[in-house]
Design a protein around this motif. Structure first.
Motif: not given
Lengths: 639, 400
Positions: B35-50
């Motif tokens: 329930d906490k957003e801290s998952n590299p597999l759920d990327p948000r924003g340009d950098v993490a997504e790429r």
């Protein structure tokens, strides 16, 4: 003995206790052996004890991490546990276990009666043993090392007064590792000279068994890898204790330094170290697979050359441990591409192993099971390893449990599986009797299941962002279930190790005799009795081909199928006991033990800055060294 | 989970599916459960997504290769088992074509992987000027100081976002950022190496003494109001695990309002009360913590940036604006949104019992070997005094 007494004078008269030992049997003789087989057993047994200790540390870690906010261990003890687990597994289990196999079997496999430097070889063992005991003695001062197995400066190098790491942990760690490096280098030198100078007639380098090749390669890696880390460790010790500024910046006073220098020096050792650990495992598996498939190693030369290639490229990828440190895009590109490149020779080996088994007559005995398990688990570790070359996505994985998963697949699924395969394979040769096959299979399957339960979920928990080296974690990150599975898996591994220990005892009692050549082996160690006589070969064999012993037993028909040669057609070993009396072997010696004993004493002097203790250690060391130097190579024989 | 998250959720699912085929079938039943957003597999924003996109790219060949080799291992073991008649198999010593093949093919796969990898390495290495050119607006500049064991942030170019702002903002552990504007970080440390990581937004970067590493990320408008979790990921000593952080994404105007609020300092009345409670006197809190209004020189130094990173403990001026304390380890709020005064009281009284502290000893014995909060219970503070200080810091006294 007279020479020693004369040289040392009356003041340090070593009569009585230090008279030249002559016994080669009995409990006391284990302190003075020079026989490479005894040294191998000592190395192996000691490494096994440290394996169990490191395993218990791992279980404590797993208990702490079974759920969020656990209190099984305090943060300090947890930090000590992961530091000591890593340090122990690398320096006190992985390296010495490879040395154990190398010590015992390298001379046998090249048809030699002994190693080149029997006493230096024993010095390596005593230094390793005392170094391990020295490091573990830190628990007596509640000062177990807690800076991580990598001991990054400036955390470890800041002076005690900074409060970064209170206690003597980093001091025990640096001094202990410097000493153990001495042991590693001595055994590396011994392996190199033995391999180069003591091969049986006809055994050219390319006719050497692959295991010998791999030990030969890691000996060179060890020789070149230990100096940079030793320099770094000395600098850490100096920074911490004498206010030098190798890694400690003091910007307020205008004193600069670069902590990253430490990381370069450490990983310049640390990455070849990974190959120092895994190549012997590859060598063991390369011996087992052909024997249990009744086929020669597929592309044996390619396997050897890819091992050498790994040895070389391994020097170019150290900085892939440092992707997040800010090296800049040019360095990252180079290291990333080199890391991809090293995947190629590694992959080649895997395909060659599969090609070896393909079309063979496979006997799924325990050594074979562990070797097949090695291929499968190491492959998974290799694939996650290639992911480290993808620098941008690696910035999400580095320092998470994904990395922990990766290197356990390589080093546990790889190296430890190979060691267990090696135990089951060579036990009959070493002790004359088999390890129990039924318990062996239980041992294997429990280990395979437990291993995958422990380290498989770590991939996912790491990809989900769980960091390494954290004594606790909060709830709500999606890590709980996976950690529970891991902890259960850890206990299954422990059970598997227990089965192995029980197997040793049960098999010793049962004594199911193996004979000289129980597996229909290919290499020279199977041509002599089990256990081998102290002189190994009554007659030094003459080698004509790769897998020479096999070719004494078998030939191939026109279609390449095996044809058994009639027994006795080959120039078989005659086991002539009468020859044995005239075989010249080195005599037992105390001095490696005495010399090595000086090191931990010096160590306490360094750690506590007690200079008289240091002086005492230096005295013991010099005493051992001098006595050793003037001791004749072999005792004068009574005629 | 709201429906708008679905498209994003699909991508990590692809990674997971590939992983499962690779080896870990047994986790099929494991749900994420977070329930906490801290998952590299759920990327948000340009950098993490790429960054994670490259991982997905590799999962395809890795999954295929892994499945083939595992399958082949089991196959050869079973298919070629010794049975009557095959004890003497054909002796194959090698096959040059095959061996060249399985050297060249992996090399080619690696070469293909190298192309997007290398290009993204260079692409993500962007200076502030390059970011400004790319996004057509100045990045928000934040200097991050790694401390043992908490984070200090100094916002250094707020004036470029709003010309009415002529001051820096200094805060701790909880980072506030505007959406749709790149945030560019300088990472500094005067102690040991740390590593700054917000998994949802970008991969990590080490915070190395004597160096000024840089990194950046950008949050999307979709995530306005969202908290992202992160933490230190380079082992930095005793309480490394408790060196956590949170990032809140705001609409830009809300962000600027927050920043302006951070410039306010305590009134003379409040400073007087702090003195009464011993905060600035007996207990010496102020020697480790900055508190706006107590010392005009320090206030000026915070505003112009010259006194950033000057104290070993976090800025306490605006504690009630935070949701956590103790390096973002402990929640400042109860479930109902009220302040957890009991926990803060306990923290002030004997912090070492809530988070490992190297300096769990009384004030009189604190020397240079200290890291972290002292033990004020052992220093003679009563629980009542600790509670008074907690209530004062949370600005609850008026309500009493």
């Amino acid at each position: 003995m007279t020479t020693v007494e004369q040289a040392l004078g009356a003041g340090a008269h070593p009569s009585g206790v230090l008279a030249r030992p002559t016994k080669t049997t009995g409990a006391f003789s284990w302190f003075t052996p020079v026989d490479h087989k005894r040294s191998g057993i000592l190395y192996g047994a000691t490494a096994l004890v440290f394996f169990i200790i490191a395993g218990l540390e791992a279980l404590l870690i797993r208990m702490q991490l079974v759920g969020p906010d656990q209190t099984v261990l305090s943060a300090k003890v947890y930090n000590q546990m992961f530091t000591m687990h890593g340090t122990t597994m690398v320096f006190l289990v992985g390296m010495p276990m490879a040395v154990a196999f190398g010590n015992y079997f390298l001379p046998l496999m090249i048809g030699a009666r002994d190693v080149a430097f029997p006493r230096i070889n024993m010095l390596g063992y005593w230094v390793f043993l005392f170094g391990g005991i020295f490091m573990y003695s830190s628990f007596l001062w509640s000062s177990a090392p807690d800076g991580g197995w990598f001991g990054y400066a400036p955390l470890t190098s800041q002076p005690l007064s900074s409060g970064s790491l209170p206690g003597y942990g980093p001091d025990f760690w640096t001094v202990g590792l410097i000493f153990m490096g001495i042991g590693s280098v001595t055994s590396a030198l011994n392996f190199i000279v033995t391999t180069l100078n003591m091969r049986a007639p006809g055994m050219t380098l390319l006719k050497m068994p692959v295991f010998v090749w791999m030990i030969f390669v890691i000996a060179f890696l060890t020789l070149f890898a230990m100096p940079p880390v030793t320099a770094a460790l000395i600098q850490v010790y100096m920074d911490r204790n004498f206010g030098t500024h190798f890694f400690n910046a003091d910007l307020a006073n205008g004193i600069g330094s670069d902590p990253l220098l430490y990381q370069h020096l450490f990983w310049l050792f640390g990455h070849p170290e990974v190959y120092i650990l895994i190549l012997p495992g590859m060598g063991i598996v390369s011996e087992i697979l052909p024997v249990f498939s009744r086929k020669p190693l597929f592309g044996a030369r390619v396997v050897v050359f890819s091992g050498i290639a790994i040895g070389f490229v391994g020097w170019g990828v150290w900085a892939h441990h440092m992707y997040a440190t800010g090296l800049g895009p040019a360095a990252l590109t180079g290291v990333g591409v080199a890391t991809m490149a090293i995947g190629v020779p590694t992959g080649v080996k895997i395909f060659n192993w599969l090609g070896t088994v393909w079309g063979g007559a496979v006997r799924l005995k325990t050594p074979m099971l562990f070797s097949l398990g090695f291929i499968a688990m190491f492959t998974l570790g290799g694939l996650s390893g290639v992911m480290h070359s993808i620098v941008p996505s690696n910035s999400q994985q580095t320092d998470t449990y994904f990395i922990v998963a990766h290197f356990h697949y390589v080093l546990f699924g790889g190296l430890i599986f190979a060691f267990f395969g090696g135990f089951y394979y060579w036990w009959p040769k070493m002790f004359g009797h088999f390890l129990d096959e039924r318990l062996g299979k239980i041992n294997f399957w429990l280990m395979l299941i437990g291993f995958n339960m422990t380290f498989g979920p770590m991939h996912l928990v790491g990809l989900r962002g769980m960091p390494r080296r954290t004594y606790t974690y909060g709830e709500g990150f999606g890590w709980e279930t996976l950690n529970q599975i891991e902890t259960v898996g850890g206990f299954i591994i422990a059970l598997s190790a227990l089965v192995f220990v029980v197997n040793i005892a049960v098999s010793a009692k049962k004594r199911e005799l193996a004979g000289d050549d129980p597996w229909d082996g290919r290499t020279l160690e199977w041509s002599i009795p089990s256990p081998p006589p102290v002189y190994n070969f009554a007659t030094i064999p003459e080698v004509h081909s790769f897998d020479d012993f096999w070719h004494q037993k078998y030939t191939e028909d026109d279609e390449g199928r095996l044809v058994k040669l009639p027994r006795g057609a080959s120039a078989a070993d005659t086991h002539a006991e009468e020859h044995a009396e005239h075989i010249h072997l080195p005599s037992p010696s105390f001095w490696p033990f005495v010399l090595a004993l000086g090191l931990p004493i010096m160590g306490y002097g360094f750690v506590f800055k007690a200079w008289w203790v240091l002086g005492l250690g230096v005295f013991v060391l010099m005493f051992g060294l001098t006595a050793w130097a003037i001791e004749p190579h072999t005792a004068e024989e009574d005629h | 989970m709201t429906s708008r998250k679905w498209p994003r959720r699909l991508r990590p699912m692809a990674v997971r599916v590939a992983l499962l085929t690779a080896a870990v079938l047994m986790f099929a039943a494991c749900s994420d459960g977070s329930d906490k957003e801290s998952n590299p597999l759920d990327p948000r924003g340009d950098v993490a997504e790429r960054q994670i996109g490259l991982l997905e790219f590799w999962m395809i060949p890795a999954g295929v290769i892994g499945a083939l080799i595992l399958g082949a291992t089991v196959y050869v073991a079973l298919r070629f088992r010794e049975r009557p008649g095959n004890e003497n198999p054909r002796q194959v010593h090698g096959n040059t074509t095959l061996e060249i093949g399985w050297t060249v093919v992996p090399a080619l796969i690696m070469a293909i992987m190298a192309v997007p990898t290398v290009s993204l390495i260079w692409d993500l290495d962007a200076s502030s000027a390059e970011l400004e050119a790319k996004y057509d607006k100045a990045p928000l500049e934040v200097t991050v100081y790694g401390k043992q064991w908490w984070w200090e942030y100094q916002y250094t170019n707020l004036g470029e976002l709003d010309s009415s702002i002529d001051f820096d903002v200094n805060t701790a552990n909880e980072l506030h950022i505007p959406a749709d504007r790149p945030v560019h970080f300088r990472l500094l440390s005067d102690n040991v190496i740390h590593s700054f990581w917000v998994p949802s937004l970008a991969g990590k970067k080490d915070v190395v003494p004597g160096r000024a590493n840089e990194m950046w990320f950008i949050a999307e408008a979709d995530d306005i109001g969202q908290w992202f979790y992160g933490q230190c990921v380079e082992y930095c000593g005793l309480s490394h695990a408790d060196m956590r952080l949170k990032v809140k994404v705001h609409e830009e105007s809300d962000f600027l309002d927050w920043a302006k609020g951070q410039n306010e300092v305590w009134s003379a009345e409040r400073v007087a009360r702090a003195e009464e409670l011993g905060i600035t006197t007996k207990w010496g809190c102020v020697s480790c913590h900055y508190m706006g209004g107590v010392d005009p020189d320090a206030d000026a130094g915070i505003r112009d940036g010259s006194r950033a990173n000057a104290r070993p403990g976090p800025n306490l001026t605006h504690l009630p604006d935070r949701t956590t304390f103790a390096g973002a380890k402990l929640d400042l709020l109860n479930d109902d949104g009220s302040f957890d005064v009991d926990k803060l009281t306990e923290w002030i009284w004997h912090a070492g019992e809530l988070k490992p502290m190297q300096c769990d000893k009384p004030l009189t014995e604190s020397g240079e070997r200290c890291k972290g909060m002292l033990n004020f219970e052992k220093s003679g503070m009563t629980e009542e005094e600790a509670r008074d200080i907690a209530e004062f810091l949370l600005e609850l006294e008026g309500a009493k």
